[in-house]
Design a protein around this motif. Sequence first.
Motif, mmCIF file in Angstrom:
data_model
loop_
_atom_site.group_PDB
_atom_site.id
_atom_site.type_symbol
_atom_site.label_atom_id
_atom_site.label_comp_id
_atom_site.label_asym_id
_atom_site.label_seq_id
_atom_site.Cartn_x
_atom_site.Cartn_y
_atom_site.Cartn_z
ATOM 1 N N LYS A 63 56.394 23.004 37.585
ATOM 2 C CA LYS A 63 55.073 23.120 38.213
ATOM 3 C C LYS A 63 54.602 21.777 38.763
ATOM 4 N N CYS A 267 44.849 31.685 35.261
ATOM 5 C CA CYS A 267 46.145 31.626 35.954
ATOM 6 C C CYS A 267 46.184 32.556 37.170
ATOM 7 N N HIS A 271 48.953 32.996 40.463
ATOM 8 C CA HIS A 271 50.130 33.767 40.059
ATOM 9 C C HIS A 271 50.109 35.223 40.514
ATOM 10 N N SER A 303 49.980 38.243 37.769
ATOM 11 C CA SER A 303 48.686 38.249 37.072
ATOM 12 C C SER A 303 48.112 39.651 36.944
ATOM 13 N N GLY A 467 56.679 37.313 39.200
ATOM 14 C CA GLY A 467 56.543 36.257 40.200
ATOM 15 C C GLY A 467 57.285 36.638 41.471
#
Lengths: 711, 279
Positions: A63, A267, A271, A303, A467
């Motif tokens: 990240k 998040c 995401h 998410s 993802g």
Amino acid sequence: MSVRYLSGTSLFFLCVLVSGCGAQVQNTSDAPQVQFQRQQFQRPENCLPCHQRQYNELHSSVKSGYRNVSPLFNGLEAAANLVNGGLLRPVYKDSTVVLPDGTPLNTNMYSSPVLTETRQVQAAFCLTCHNANTEILGENTAFREVPQLPGFLASFRPEIFRPLRDYHLADANGNQLLPAAPGGDPPAGAQPSLGAAGITCDFCHDENGPDLNRSFQMDGFANTSLLLNQSNAKVGPFAFPVAVKNHFHVVSNDPNLIGFLRAGAFCNACHDVRVPRRNLTAEEHNMNPGGQNVSYFRLENLSTEWQVGPYNSTTNPFGTVVRCQDCHMSLFPYAGTSTYPVGDMTVTSPTPGVFATDYAAVPGVSTDQDASLPQRKVVEHYFTGVDVPMASPDELSARLGPGYPDPYATGTDSHGVPLGLATRRHNLLDAAVRISLNKTDTSAQLGQKFSVRLEAVSLTGHRFPAGFSQERTTYVQLSVTDNSGFVLYQSGYEVDKPHPNTGELAPDGNLDDEDLEHLHAVVDPGKHTPTYSTGTGTNGGNNLVFETGPDDGPDARVYVGAPEGLVLFRNELIHIFLPGDPIGRTSAAGAPVKAQGVHFEETFQAALADSVDNFRSLQPLHPRTYTYEIQLPTQQQLQTIGVTIQGPLHVHAQVNYEHFPPLFLRFLAGVTGPSGPTGNNLNLVDEARIDTFLKNIEDIASDDTTVTVTP
Amino acid sequence: MKLIYRYTFLILLTLVLMLIAVFAQNVTYTPGEFQTSNPYYPKADPFYFEGKIDWNLLGITQPQNAWDFLQRGIHFQDDLNDTPDAINDYQTSLSMNSIQSGTCQIVTLATVQSWNGTPPAQLTPAPCMFTVRLRLGYLLEQTNTSRAIQLFQEVLQIDPQRLGVNTLIAETYVIEAQQSTDPTTQQQAYANAVSAFQAELALSPVTSQSTALTADSANNSKVHWELAQVYQATGQNGLAASELQSYLQATQWHSDVYPWRIALAKSQIQTLQPQLKVK
């Protein structure tokens, strides 16, 4: 008089009523004005003296740092810009670009108050989540790292186009240094810029709550829907923080901001990924006032999957909400295991939500008046996921500074967590899924079919894979052998072969660079031309080769319902060609092939997708059974090849993981290579990088069973 | 006068209550509220989502349209192993998405040209779906070959270039031949199978470009293998041997899910046509 009064009053209320009916959104007050001292976004090194452990952990995560110099991220961003004329690069307030309707385009995804134009969403679409700080700073030309392109669409000039990572280099004084040529090596003396650090300490700890107006559904999902302060007020996780030495920063006491930082909702801003392109099978529009013209599709739903899934409830095996932080910022998967039933399976997996007890800052150097620090439950800042750098330590150090952590380091930290990212990633994957062959037929007969039934369940908080799940390659490798090892059936296998399109002219002894055998595809890398035009014509993206392979399972299972072939949990991007559209291939006679009907075809270029199947991945805690109907050879066929089957048959199944399909990497190699649309070697992906760094993680879950066999 | 005031009060009270009722019905959106509609139920724009969505995520209590019935059919077939109910739902879906009765349309070049560059949000009638036809056809392959073939051919009307459909047609013709006791019917069914297999191969031809990119000199090993079986069943040994040769070429860099077939093909070529040199 009374009647007039009545009429007027009624009219007033009716107006209120009508306006109330028409309004879709209530007014919301702006976020509270920050009263703290303004402070520029800090380099993470500035946090190091007091937060050494957190700095070290974040430094080794993808990240931070790696993601911005990643050849894959840079290649993907470049490929999308090449096909759409640079529209994904940022514009700033000094932009003179004018939209087709005559309005100026001088705000990007982060700086647009409300996203009313697709071009605004496109502007810095990738950069906004990967490097929002840099984008915000870029409004001031003195701090601008990623410039606005000199031309877009027909004026786009691919020959001067640089990958984003070219801009993340600076000299010792902080002045930007560019490689001599697009994609070139870092110049002598180059150091990482602030932008090279990507998601820094400041990015998260400067949060000021969700920016609901930037998200298409006003829910804080996607589009970096996060308010960021540039002040010395930092949001931490503790309700009663200790004052900071020399007032380098103050610590927020705002329970809402603290709660937000600690929540899974924090998040959501990055995401989920919602792409500003029309989806031809699922219509969605920005619901903000004025945003109706912006349509989008849901590319990544990590998410959302968590939000509506069992771990965001108490109806999961742990009886409590399990947040993102409980697996990606805890001691997971190194803090013991739990055993529990899922459907008719009983599984054992690591326990989430266990945190180390430690100091949140370095004692003796970090607190005002050297106030003593308590030891508390603290989080890890490794943010371990499914990626590992596809770059050498030398390359990483050249772009991210000397001493960049070795992803393959051995040993553990003071909390017992492995230092090497590759080990952490492998261990995380090992916790993701379980399979069972218990429902398989117990007997079989030569010359007949029998059924292997594989039950699979994801134990992740979101679907698995998640993802960029259309590229994250998770699949079942399954074999049926006799007692002497003779292979009767195989699925999820790979074959060593040449790859002439990227210069590998003979098999190289490496299976990790091979695609699965469900389909054979080569993606058009495009080519440089003297004049540029948008689209796939010369910029690549369509499939030059697209054939069904012998292990066709993903599409056969979904569209036909056939119980055969590869079980692939990878999701699928689909391009819908309309009648008359060239599909990218040529006929045997060399003529361009055009779609004759509405033609759905898998695409590996996300910028071309206009339908997404995100339901091939596994739902969390929702077992799914896959049947393999397997034909055994006849006794006569076996005699022909001189084989005698020895029972019992052995069925072995294992789940493997590869972070990207090789054919996709070979597309990136071509499109960013010297023969691609830019005419320059952007030095991002090539066959050597694929061979060296693409690693297939095998056997993250497995099961075996035996089947008696009769002649 | 008092009466007028009383009426005024009553009317105002009614209006206030109406306002409360309107806002209480959640017509306004409260920022921060999670998605107001189910993100997992796609609104066709203009094409249907083809494929399968987890049934538990769809929130369908009673299917209402062709797509809903398709999804419940998939749920019956894949999740509950309930083939009869799956067939029923697929048939209901098809009755609402029928080429014959005009409840769906085949989108053609002429259709697209009428859009002036932008597909509309909705098509009337709705576009014809291919997934329901493929799934129902596959379930009927053994019991109703002619209906299965008709459904697969409808898919080719929707998308003539969809891979695998001609193979399904060919395989169904092979089943028809195997089930028939009439030599003429058998012969015709096998001939139809050969045509369909060849149509499949023509959709992904080996070209100089594809060979340069992949090193493959043949593709689609499955079709070559099955075509060889048809030729063997009809006594066309030379053609069978030739297809087995192509099968071996196609498996050179891809092997097979049944790898023993490679050894078997080599052996069979020698038997079928000894003069052929195995590549």
